[in-house]
Design a protein around this motif. Structure first.
Motif, mmCIF file in Angstrom:
data_model
loop_
_atom_site.group_PDB
_atom_site.id
_atom_site.type_symbol
_atom_site.label_atom_id
_atom_site.label_comp_id
_atom_site.label_asym_id
_atom_site.label_seq_id
_atom_site.Cartn_x
_atom_site.Cartn_y
_atom_site.Cartn_z
ATOM 1 N N SER A 57 0.714 -1.587 0.295
ATOM 2 C CA SER A 57 0.092 0.179 -0.366
ATOM 3 C C SER A 57 1.084 1.003 -0.174
ATOM 4 N N ARG A 86 3.871 5.913 2.915
ATOM 5 C CA ARG A 86 3.901 7.703 2.583
ATOM 6 C C ARG A 86 3.503 7.356 5.054
ATOM 7 N N GLN A 90 -9.303 -5.812 4.516
ATOM 8 C CA GLN A 90 -9.527 -4.893 4.054
ATOM 9 C C GLN A 90 -11.126 -4.468 4.919
ATOM 10 N N ARG A 137 -9.857 1.259 4.079
ATOM 11 C CA ARG A 137 -8.850 0.966 3.308
ATOM 12 C C ARG A 137 -7.445 1.678 4.697
ATOM 13 N N VAL A 138 -6.214 1.086 4.590
ATOM 14 C CA VAL A 138 -4.975 1.461 5.193
ATOM 15 C C VAL A 138 -4.418 2.985 4.182
ATOM 16 N N PRO A 139 -3.988 3.376 4.745
ATOM 17 C CA PRO A 139 -3.702 3.167 6.499
ATOM 18 C C PRO A 139 -4.290 3.352 7.800
ATOM 19 N N GLN A 163 -6.482 8.062 6.249
ATOM 20 C CA GLN A 163 -6.218 9.193 5.381
ATOM 21 C C GLN A 163 -4.721 9.324 6.239
ATOM 22 N N SER A 164 -3.554 8.930 5.593
ATOM 23 C CA SER A 164 -2.185 9.233 4.845
ATOM 24 C C SER A 164 -1.884 10.470 5.578
ATOM 25 N N HIS A 180 -3.247 8.923 -7.331
ATOM 26 C CA HIS A 180 -3.584 7.413 -6.543
ATOM 27 C C HIS A 180 -4.514 7.284 -6.131
ATOM 28 N N ASN A 221 -6.012 3.359 -7.821
ATOM 29 C CA ASN A 221 -5.688 2.738 -6.737
ATOM 30 C C ASN A 221 -6.632 1.418 -6.789
ATOM 31 N N ALA A 265 -9.345 0.269 -5.409
ATOM 32 C CA ALA A 265 -10.516 -0.210 -5.615
ATOM 33 C C ALA A 265 -10.844 0.307 -6.926
HETATM 34 N N1 LIG Z 1 -6.343 8.487 0.651
HETATM 35 C C1 LIG Z 1 -5.918 7.429 1.526
HETATM 36 C C2 LIG Z 1 -6.076 5.989 0.802
HETATM 37 C C3 LIG Z 1 -6.103 4.804 1.251
HETATM 38 C C4 LIG Z 1 -6.022 3.815 -0.161
HETATM 39 O O1 LIG Z 1 -6.763 3.872 -1.037
HETATM 40 N N2 LIG Z 1 -5.437 2.705 0.631
HETATM 41 C C5 LIG Z 1 -5.253 1.798 -0.396
HETATM 42 C C6 LIG Z 1 -3.968 1.148 -0.220
HETATM 43 S S1 LIG Z 1 -3.037 1.808 -0.793
HETATM 44 C C7 LIG Z 1 -6.331 0.559 0.361
HETATM 45 O O2 LIG Z 1 -6.373 0.863 1.659
HETATM 46 N N3 LIG Z 1 -7.358 0.480 -0.597
HETATM 47 C C8 LIG Z 1 -8.479 -1.121 0.084
HETATM 48 C C9 LIG Z 1 -9.410 -0.978 -1.575
HETATM 49 O O3 LIG Z 1 -9.886 -0.112 -1.792
HETATM 50 O O4 LIG Z 1 -10.385 -1.464 -1.025
HETATM 51 C C10 LIG Z 1 -4.881 7.972 2.486
HETATM 52 O O5 LIG Z 1 -4.068 8.480 1.633
HETATM 53 O O6 LIG Z 1 -4.737 6.646 3.322
#
Ligand SMILES: N[C@@H](CCC(=O)N[C@@H](CS)C(=O)NCC(=O)O)C(=O)O
Length: 211
Positions: free
Chosen positions: A9, A14, A40, A53-55, A67-68, A107, A111, A113
């Motif tokens: 991820s 980040r 997740q 979602r992570v993180p 949210q990062s 991103h 991503n 999803a």
């Molecule tokens: N804008 C969010 C993005 C978080 C995000 O989308 N993480 C992705 C991995 S990079 C995730 O968990 N995706 C899971 C999914 O799409 O089901 C951040 O910066 O934290």
């Protein structure tokens, strides 16, 4: 602190960099994003992060931040050294601008999803999905290439938020085989960052859940 992360991820990557730069210890909980349809989405993780979602960063008192950008800003406010944003307001806005191109304009389109959604239900094949991915990275990187001033990092000799966002996006671009020949400044900044222990230790292959 407990970081809910996944080795690949880039958003978690980040936060790992920011925690390392600040010298903050944390426990890592791996949330596998593809096994069992993506852990997740489990009810247990949904109770931690409603966006699934992570993180996610769980603080000592049990508060969970998601949210990062929000997490990194929190870390920077609570632990101001080393600072992640330049003191000059113009340079600060420029560093944030770079981070936001990656966080908001590259991103989210590339991503997990949205890529899954392109496949099902929209029915696109892998070649079309790869072309989509490359398109948005190349469009964003073309802008970033004109914006950074490597010396050796995105904005001179101090690491900033821009660098924290650039390195994971470069990793992603390489993994998805985006040609980087047109982006020598981005490649140079990324190479300089890779030599820093905080960035190296945050790399996906150096995570306990790496495959
Ligand atoms: N804008 C969010 C993005 C978080 C995000 O989308 N993480 C992705 C991995 S990079 C995730 O968990 N995706 C899971 C999914 O799409 O089901 C951040 O910066 O934290």
């Amino acid at each position: 602190m407990k970081l809910y992360s996944y080795f690949r991820s880039s958003a978690a990557y980040r936060v790992r960099i920011a925690l390392n730069l600040k010298g903050l210890a944390y426990d890592m909980v791996s949330i596998h994003l593809t096994k069992e349809g993506g852990r997740q989405s489990s009810p247990e993780y949904r109770a931690i992060n409603p966006q699934m979602r992570v993180p996610s960063l769980e603080l000592a008192d049990g508060t969970v931040l998601i949210q990062s950008l929000a997490i990194i800003n929190y870390l920077d406010e609570m632990h101001p050294e080393p600072r992640l944003l330049p003191p000059d307001p113009i340079a600060r806005a420029q560093a944030r601008g770079i981070a936001e191109i990656i966080a908001c304009d590259i991103h989210p389109l590339d991503n997990l999803a949205p890529l899954k959604y392109l496949k099902n239900p929209l029915g696109h094949d892998q070649a079309a999905i790869d072309a989509w991915y490359h398109h948005w990275v190349i469009e964003g990187f073309t802008a970033l290439e004109t914006m950074i001033r490597p010396g050796p990092y995105c904005f001179g000799g101090n690491v900033t938020l821009a660098d924290i966002y650039l390195a994971p996006q470069m990793y992603n671009a390489r993994r998805l085989k985006v040609p980087l020949d047109a982006f020598p400044k981005l490649v140079a900044a990324d190479a300089a960052l890779a030599k820093l222990p905080a960035f190296d230790q945050a790399r996906p292959e150096n995570q306990p859940d790496a495959e």
